[in-house]
Write a protein that holds these residues in place. Structure first.
Motif, short mmCIF file in Angstrom:
data_model
loop_
_atom_site.label_atom_id
_atom_site.label_comp_id
_atom_site.label_asym_id
_atom_site.label_seq_id
_atom_site.Cartn_x
_atom_site.Cartn_y
_atom_site.Cartn_z
N GLY A 35 1.01 -1.05 -0.02
CA GLY A 35 0.05 0.00 0.01
C GLY A 35 0.75 1.37 0.04
N GLU A 36 1.96 1.27 0.86
CA GLU A 36 2.77 2.52 0.81
C GLU A 36 3.59 2.34 -0.51
N PHE A 42 1.96 6.66 -6.89
CA PHE A 42 0.93 7.52 -7.58
C PHE A 42 1.12 9.09 -7.18
N GLU A 43 1.68 9.06 -5.60
CA GLU A 43 1.83 10.40 -5.39
C GLU A 43 3.00 11.43 -6.15
N ASN A 44 3.92 10.41 -6.63
CA ASN A 44 5.17 10.89 -7.45
C ASN A 44 5.05 10.51 -8.86
N PHE A 45 3.75 10.19 -9.40
CA PHE A 45 3.51 9.75 -10.89
C PHE A 45 4.33 10.27 -11.82
N SER A 46 4.01 11.93 -11.93
CA SER A 46 4.74 12.67 -12.90
C SER A 46 6.53 12.38 -12.89
N SER A 47 6.83 12.54 -11.71
CA SER A 47 8.23 12.36 -11.63
C SER A 47 8.95 11.22 -11.91
#
Length: 70
Positions: A35-36, A42-47
């Motif tokens: 989960g982490e 997903f929190e850092n998807f674009s990078s």
């Protein structure tokens, strides 16, 4: 001060065995649970994603999707 990781959303999801193995490997190498690890991705998807490569791989995945479901 870093933002506290609070997992407030639960998602019932399905994934292929290959995807599950890669998620397990990634999370173990990163010292995270699954989960982490998904939250991080997903929190850092674009990078963490290369947009051109993502678009190309998504086209391939979509073109093979129906055959993979059988």
């Amino acid at each position: 001060m870093p933002k506290r990781l609070k997992l407030t959303r639960r998602v019932n999801l399905a994934m292929t065995e290959d995807a599950w193995r890669k998620l397990k490997k990634f999370s173990a190498e990163a010292g995270l649970d699954e989960g982490e690890a998904l939250s991080f991705l997903f929190e850092n998807f674009s990078s963490v994603m290369d947009e051109d490569n993502l678009t190309h791989r998504l086209r391939i995945f979509n073109s093979e999707l129906e055959a993979r479901k059988k």
